[in-house]
Design an enzyme around this catalytic site. Sequence first.
Site, mmCIF file in Angstrom:
data_model
loop_
_atom_site.group_PDB
_atom_site.id
_atom_site.type_symbol
_atom_site.label_atom_id
_atom_site.label_comp_id
_atom_site.label_asym_id
_atom_site.label_seq_id
_atom_site.Cartn_x
_atom_site.Cartn_y
_atom_site.Cartn_z
ATOM 1 N N HIS A 48 34.074 28.900 40.753
ATOM 2 C CA HIS A 48 33.025 29.367 41.827
ATOM 3 C C HIS A 48 32.020 28.262 41.557
ATOM 4 O O HIS A 48 31.961 27.246 40.572
ATOM 5 C CB HIS A 48 32.514 30.767 41.340
ATOM 6 N N GLU A 55 31.711 28.894 36.846
ATOM 7 C CA GLU A 55 30.436 28.435 37.996
ATOM 8 C C GLU A 55 30.042 26.978 37.943
ATOM 9 O O GLU A 55 29.622 26.667 36.445
ATOM 10 C CB GLU A 55 29.056 29.361 37.608
ATOM 11 N N HIS A 105 34.797 32.275 47.203
ATOM 12 C CA HIS A 105 33.673 32.291 48.100
ATOM 13 C C HIS A 105 33.677 31.288 49.193
ATOM 14 O O HIS A 105 33.849 30.101 48.672
ATOM 15 C CB HIS A 105 32.518 32.638 47.222
ATOM 16 N N GLU A 113 31.358 28.004 48.552
ATOM 17 C CA GLU A 113 31.428 27.163 47.355
ATOM 18 C C GLU A 113 32.524 26.288 47.216
ATOM 19 O O GLU A 113 33.561 26.239 46.502
ATOM 20 C CB GLU A 113 31.664 28.363 46.233
HETATM 21 O O1 0X9 Z 1 28.987 37.230 41.815
HETATM 22 C C1 0X9 Z 1 30.099 36.618 41.571
HETATM 23 O O2 0X9 Z 1 31.150 36.931 42.239
HETATM 24 C C2 0X9 Z 1 30.120 35.301 40.691
HETATM 25 N N1 0X9 Z 1 29.118 34.477 41.011
HETATM 26 S S1 0X9 Z 1 28.932 33.748 42.521
HETATM 27 O O3 0X9 Z 1 27.672 32.943 42.437
HETATM 28 N N2 0X9 Z 1 30.170 32.320 42.594
HETATM 29 O O4 0X9 Z 1 29.132 34.506 43.651
HETATM 30 C C3 0X9 Z 1 30.126 35.777 39.323
HETATM 31 C C4 0X9 Z 1 30.817 36.756 38.833
HETATM 32 C C5 0X9 Z 1 30.930 36.995 37.484
HETATM 33 N N3 0X9 Z 1 31.498 38.061 37.180
HETATM 34 C C6 0X9 Z 1 30.801 39.313 36.887
HETATM 35 N N4 0X9 Z 1 29.440 39.111 36.481
HETATM 36 N N5 0X9 Z 1 31.360 40.291 36.986
HETATM 37 ZN ZN ZN Z 2 31.546 32.640 43.918
#
Ligand code: 0X9
Ligand code: ZN
Length: 429
Positions: A323, A393, A196, A199
Amino acid sequence: MRFLSLLFSVAVLFPLSANALETSYEALLRQITPEQKEAVAALPAPAKAVAVLPDLKTLDASARYWVTVRASDSRSRTALLEDGLDIIDIGKDTVSGFAVSDTVKALSEKGLVLSFRGIDEAEGRDFPASDAAYHNYAETTAVLKELAAQNSDIASVFSIGKTVEGRDIWCLRINSTAKGTAKSSKPGAFYLGNHHAREHLSNEVPLFFAAWLMENRNKPEVKKYIDTLDIYILPMLNPDGVEYDIAGGRYHMYRKNMSKNSDGSFGTDLNRNYDFLWCKYGSSHTPRYDTFCGKSAFSEPESQAIRKFFADRPNIKTHISYHTYGKLILYPYGGTYDEVPSEKDRKAFAKMGDDMARMTGYTSEKSSDLYVASGDSCDWAYKEHGVLAFTFELDGHNFYPSAGEIDAVVSKNIKAAMYLLGKTANPYN
Ligand code: 0X9
Ligand code: ZN
């Protein structure tokens, strides 16, 4: 710290802008404000929530909004992602994030919106002086190449493919016997950042880990891994998005890659573009949404490059995808509430997650506990290749923590990254 010196010397070669910090920007990505809390308290029923949004009709179709909505569990957060909300802050009973006007309308009609406001990009700050410590694409590339040049007996750099805009996606390899793309049967570990765009700390952590490994390469506790493992560090998967996010001297809060979409908008969410339950939950087929999963699974050159990277390296056993932000360590599955079928792997995920949580102070949990979002890289790497893959994260209260915060985040994450190396030869030990 001594290992910083190399990065500092590279920073001298590539000086960054040094404009003054404008603290007003901090407010843009703030968590729930006192006003919003009062709004929550004043709105016991969803119907009233709708009533406080008199200006829905005046929403600008081309603008993005900062929205706070009701949501208190993983299922409701998953539904929000599907309506296109780009979830940023998760509270006990509320969630805040970015959304285009259609999403604000859809969520309002469901009676979920507590407050929203337009994002004035003019609130974005120029690069603050403190952010000079962050590495853009050119600087990241220079650091990786410099590390390889100074340690050419054990390190090499290669490109795993090109981005939409034609940038090389650089990867540093640390292996005492194999260089570049030569095959190796040593167990492999893979550290990946910046799926992303905004980030930026997720580039710094793997980049500094690479520098730290090289700085400490002769210490027995590091040398044993360099001698026996195949280590890959790829800090910036989405350089097009990163460069866009910092273009023009201010931040754009940009998440996706730079693919041109059929509706004229830009970007696919690369962490929704992998082929495990692709676009089933927690993502959207609507191109202008921040959770757009792409035209098809692996439609994007960046995710295609990662697919080929894993396919070419069956020796890779462990993986961290960095992330920001949330101080979480997440393990599969995240694309479904189902558990991974192998009990052995379930135990390994939980044990390794807990151990790394102790080292970082983060919380370790199954990815779907946060929300269900199909098509992320770690689910796919595990499902397709059996890689023990973790999403980290990192720390932060917004996407642009000041450079003074980098060291502490790097230090604790070096411990977790080293732990992963310790597990790579035999993760089930
Ligand atoms: O949403 C995402 O891609 C990730 N969080 S972010 O805030 N960096 O965008 C988390 C991904 C975790 N994976 C799932 N929950 N599938
Ligand atoms: Zn992310």
